[in-house]
Scaffold this active site. Structure first.
Site, PDB file in Angstrom:
ATOM      1  N   SER A 195      46.635   5.554 -40.721  1.00 59.26           N
ATOM      2  CA  SER A 195      45.683   4.439 -40.638  1.00 59.26           C
ATOM      3  C   SER A 195      44.244   4.918 -40.630  1.00 59.26           C
ATOM      4  O   SER A 195      43.326   4.118 -40.788  1.00 59.26           O
ATOM      5  CB  SER A 195      45.957   3.592 -39.381  1.00 59.26           C
ATOM      6  OG  SER A 195      45.719   4.363 -38.214  1.00 59.26           O
ATOM      7  N   SER A 196      44.018   6.216 -40.408  1.00 58.00           N
ATOM      8  CA  SER A 196      42.641   6.723 -40.416  1.00 58.00           C
ATOM      9  C   SER A 196      42.646   8.231 -40.638  1.00 58.00           C
ATOM     10  O   SER A 196      43.712   8.859 -40.688  1.00 58.00           O
ATOM     11  CB  SER A 196      41.933   6.400 -39.085  1.00 58.00           C
ATOM     12  OG  SER A 196      42.468   7.206 -38.053  1.00 58.00           O
ATOM     13  N   SER A 208      49.112  20.975 -38.559  1.00 59.96           N
ATOM     14  CA  SER A 208      48.714  21.783 -37.423  1.00 59.96           C
ATOM     15  C   SER A 208      47.184  21.743 -37.392  1.00 59.96           C
ATOM     16  O   SER A 208      46.572  20.698 -37.639  1.00 59.96           O
ATOM     17  CB  SER A 208      49.260  23.201 -37.601  1.00 59.96           C
ATOM     18  OG  SER A 208      48.803  24.065 -36.601  1.00 59.96           O
ATOM     19  N   TYR A 218      45.442  19.955 -26.651  1.00 58.59           N
ATOM     20  CA  TYR A 218      45.551  19.896 -28.121  1.00 58.59           C
ATOM     21  C   TYR A 218      45.972  21.252 -28.682  1.00 58.59           C
ATOM     22  O   TYR A 218      46.888  21.349 -29.514  1.00 58.59           O
ATOM     23  CB  TYR A 218      44.198  19.473 -28.680  1.00 58.59           C
ATOM     24  CG  TYR A 218      44.135  19.352 -30.182  1.00 58.59           C
ATOM     25  CD1 TYR A 218      44.684  18.252 -30.834  1.00 58.59           C
ATOM     26  CD2 TYR A 218      43.485  20.321 -30.952  1.00 58.59           C
ATOM     27  CE1 TYR A 218      44.605  18.127 -32.222  1.00 58.59           C
ATOM     28  CE2 TYR A 218      43.401  20.202 -32.330  1.00 58.59           C
ATOM     29  CZ  TYR A 218      43.958  19.103 -32.968  1.00 58.59           C
ATOM     30  OH  TYR A 218      43.878  18.990 -34.334  1.00 58.59           O
ATOM     31  N   SER A 220      49.546  21.986 -28.071  1.00 55.17           N
ATOM     32  CA  SER A 220      50.451  21.188 -28.930  1.00 55.17           C
ATOM     33  C   SER A 220      50.494  21.759 -30.344  1.00 55.17           C
ATOM     34  O   SER A 220      51.546  21.781 -30.985  1.00 55.17           O
ATOM     35  CB  SER A 220      50.019  19.712 -28.957  1.00 55.17           C
ATOM     36  OG  SER A 220      48.855  19.524 -29.739  1.00 55.17           O
TER      37      SER A 220
HETATM   38  N1  LIG Z   1      39.741  15.800 -38.156  1.00 55.39           N
HETATM   39  C1  LIG Z   1      39.790  17.112 -38.091  1.00 55.39           C
HETATM   40  O1  LIG Z   1      38.762  17.787 -38.200  1.00 55.39           O
HETATM   41  C2  LIG Z   1      41.122  17.819 -37.915  1.00 55.39           C
HETATM   42  C3  LIG Z   1      41.124  19.211 -37.845  1.00 55.39           C
HETATM   43  C4  LIG Z   1      42.350  19.868 -37.681  1.00 55.39           C
HETATM   44  C5  LIG Z   1      43.538  19.154 -37.610  1.00 55.39           C
HETATM   45  N2  LIG Z   1      43.497  17.793 -37.678  1.00 55.39           N
HETATM   46  C6  LIG Z   1      44.783  17.086 -37.579  1.00 55.39           C
HETATM   47  O2  LIG Z   1      44.871  16.127 -38.622  1.00 55.39           O
HETATM   48  C7  LIG Z   1      45.610  14.994 -38.173  1.00 55.39           C
HETATM   49  C8  LIG Z   1      44.752  13.744 -38.364  1.00 55.39           C
HETATM   50  O3  LIG Z   1      43.608  13.855 -37.533  1.00 55.39           O
HETATM   51  P1  LIG Z   1      42.236  13.070 -37.822  1.00 55.39           P
HETATM   52  O4  LIG Z   1      41.266  13.589 -36.844  1.00 55.39           O
HETATM   53  O5  LIG Z   1      41.872  13.123 -39.228  1.00 55.39           O
HETATM   54  O6  LIG Z   1      42.703  11.589 -37.585  1.00 55.39           O
HETATM   55  P2  LIG Z   1      42.301  10.445 -36.581  1.00 55.39           P
HETATM   56  O7  LIG Z   1      41.225   9.648 -37.203  1.00 55.39           O
HETATM   57  O8  LIG Z   1      42.094  11.021 -35.220  1.00 55.39           O
HETATM   58  O9  LIG Z   1      43.642   9.568 -36.679  1.00 55.39           O
HETATM   59  C9  LIG Z   1      44.800   9.828 -35.956  1.00 55.39           C
HETATM   60  C10 LIG Z   1      45.924   9.041 -36.619  1.00 55.39           C
HETATM   61  O10 LIG Z   1      47.097   9.213 -35.839  1.00 55.39           O
HETATM   62  C11 LIG Z   1      47.653   7.931 -35.585  1.00 55.39           C
HETATM   63  N3  LIG Z   1      48.357   7.973 -34.308  1.00 55.39           N
HETATM   64  C12 LIG Z   1      47.881   8.339 -33.087  1.00 55.39           C
HETATM   65  N4  LIG Z   1      48.846   8.229 -32.166  1.00 55.39           N
HETATM   66  C13 LIG Z   1      49.956   7.804 -32.835  1.00 55.39           C
HETATM   67  C14 LIG Z   1      51.284   7.497 -32.425  1.00 55.39           C
HETATM   68  N5  LIG Z   1      51.681   7.585 -31.147  1.00 55.39           N
HETATM   69  N6  LIG Z   1      52.172   7.079 -33.371  1.00 55.39           N
HETATM   70  C15 LIG Z   1      51.800   6.974 -34.670  1.00 55.39           C
HETATM   71  N7  LIG Z   1      50.552   7.248 -35.112  1.00 55.39           N
HETATM   72  C16 LIG Z   1      49.648   7.659 -34.185  1.00 55.39           C
HETATM   73  C17 LIG Z   1      46.485   6.969 -35.589  1.00 55.39           C
HETATM   74  O11 LIG Z   1      46.865   5.652 -35.930  1.00 55.39           O
HETATM   75  P3  LIG Z   1      47.164   4.416 -34.914  1.00 55.39           P
HETATM   76  O12 LIG Z   1      46.175   4.465 -33.792  1.00 55.39           O
HETATM   77  O13 LIG Z   1      47.036   3.211 -35.786  1.00 55.39           O
HETATM   78  O14 LIG Z   1      48.570   4.659 -34.461  1.00 55.39           O
HETATM   79  C18 LIG Z   1      45.651   7.551 -36.716  1.00 55.39           C
HETATM   80  O15 LIG Z   1      46.114   7.081 -37.962  1.00 55.39           O
HETATM   81  C19 LIG Z   1      45.963  15.259 -36.709  1.00 55.39           C
HETATM   82  O16 LIG Z   1      47.242  15.834 -36.625  1.00 55.39           O
HETATM   83  C20 LIG Z   1      44.916  16.283 -36.289  1.00 55.39           C
HETATM   84  O17 LIG Z   1      45.352  17.091 -35.233  1.00 55.39           O
HETATM   85  C21 LIG Z   1      42.320  17.107 -37.814  1.00 55.39           C
END
Ligand SMILES: NC(=O)c1ccc[n+]([C@@H]2O[C@H](COP(=O)([O-])OP(=O)(O)OC[C@H]3O[C@@H](n4cnc5c(N)ncnc54)[C@H](OP(=O)(O)O)[C@@H]3O)[C@@H](O)[C@H]2O)c1
Length: 274
Positions: A13-14, A129, A143, A146
């Protein structure tokens, strides 16, 4: 015959999940997206079903409804969150919530999807990851733990399922301009009177700065879509800036003392006393 491939994407969703889902859709995949905020609608050419990865019943219902459309050729697991706080002041429940979403959420989802992939003779599983799966940074212990769990789990999973035609890929993103503050709450016990307050403020400001100025999430989505189109996918794909690639290298090859000094200097700018 319809030879369109189907991918199921969690946390779509995001953020990076949404960007990856959109890139896959643009490449011709049928995308079935899951997140808690979805209600079962068609959105932007994707089927968006409700899914809470911390709830086994919700996962089973998601899989049942998604399978009515098509079994997955690929599963991409992006659902995630973090809690910011010192190790001392992050509560056990807060650790549990992060672990339950990021790590156990993947485990639960795979347990439902693996039989479906075996049934169709193979598939690809992509697990999100992070650079934090390889190295710790201050005030992100829940985090980081995990994501380390995901790294170890993925190695075991890959060894077990490869003979069944199922390939596993770990994606290790560096900072991207995509994360929402909604999924990055502060630990409830963190306050101005915390013994870590000054260091915490400095580290959180640096983390925020790095994310705001991070890499482009569209580029990450397109990279993953290109890789998933290949017959063979790599086990590990790091998608990060040159600085963050270097940080991982330094972490791996320099001793803990030098590494700790570099990270502390980067994240914790001490206030001068007096
Ligand atoms: N952004 C970065 O710089 C970065 C860096 C390294 C890794 N990551 C990884 O990339 C992935 C996405 O991160 P992001 O920061 O881009 O996204 P984000 O905007 O923080 O979005 C998190 C997503 O996870 C969903 N979510 C959270 N809890 C959930 C649950 N219990 N069941 C189902 N969906 C759930 C949310 O949707 P709902 O609230 O609608 O459920 C949302 O779509 C994560 O695994 C994060 O650790 C991100």
């Amino acid at each position: 015959m319809n030879d369109q491939k189907t991918v199921w994407v969690t946390g779509a969703s995001s953020g990076l999940g949404l960007h990856t889902a959109m890139a896959l859709r643009d490449d011709g995949w049928q995308v079935i997206a899951g997140a808690r905020s979805f209600t079962g609608e068609q959105r932007d050419g994707m089927i968006c079903l409700p899914l809470d990865v911390t709830d086994g019943e919700s996962i089973r219902e998601f899989c049942r409804r998604a399978a009515e459309t098509a079994l997955p050729d690929a599963l991409v697991q992006c659902a995630g969150m973090l809690v910011l706080g010192s190790c001392e002041e992050t509560g056990t429940e807060e650790f549990r919530r992060v672990m339950d979403t990021n790590y156990l959420g993947m485990v639960r989802m795979n347990r439902e999807v693996l039989p479906l992939m075996r049934e169709r003779g193979g598939g690809k599983i992509v697990l999100f990851s992070s650079i934090n799966g390889l190295m710790g940074i201050p005030f992100q212990s829940a985090y980081t733990a995990s994501k380390h769990a995901i790294e170890g789990y993925a190695e075991c999973l890959s060894l077990e399922v490869k003979p069944l035609g199922i390939q596993v890929m770990l994606v290790e993103p560096g900072d991207h301009r995509s994360g929402s503050d909604k999924y990055r709450p502060h630990a409830a016990a963190m306050s101005d009177s915390s013994p870590y307050a000054a260091a915490y403020e400095s580290a959180v400001a640096q983390i925020h700065h790095d994310e705001t100025n991070g890499s482009d999430p569209d580029v990450l989505g397109r990279k993953i879509a290109r890789i998933l189109d290949r017959k063979r996918i790599p086990f590990r794909k790091r998608i990060a800036s040159a600085d963050q690639h270097l940080a991982v290298y330094v972490h791996r090859f320099l001793g803990a003392r030098i590494n700790g000094a570099v990270l502390r200097k980067y994240y914790i700018r001490e206030r001068k006393k007096g």
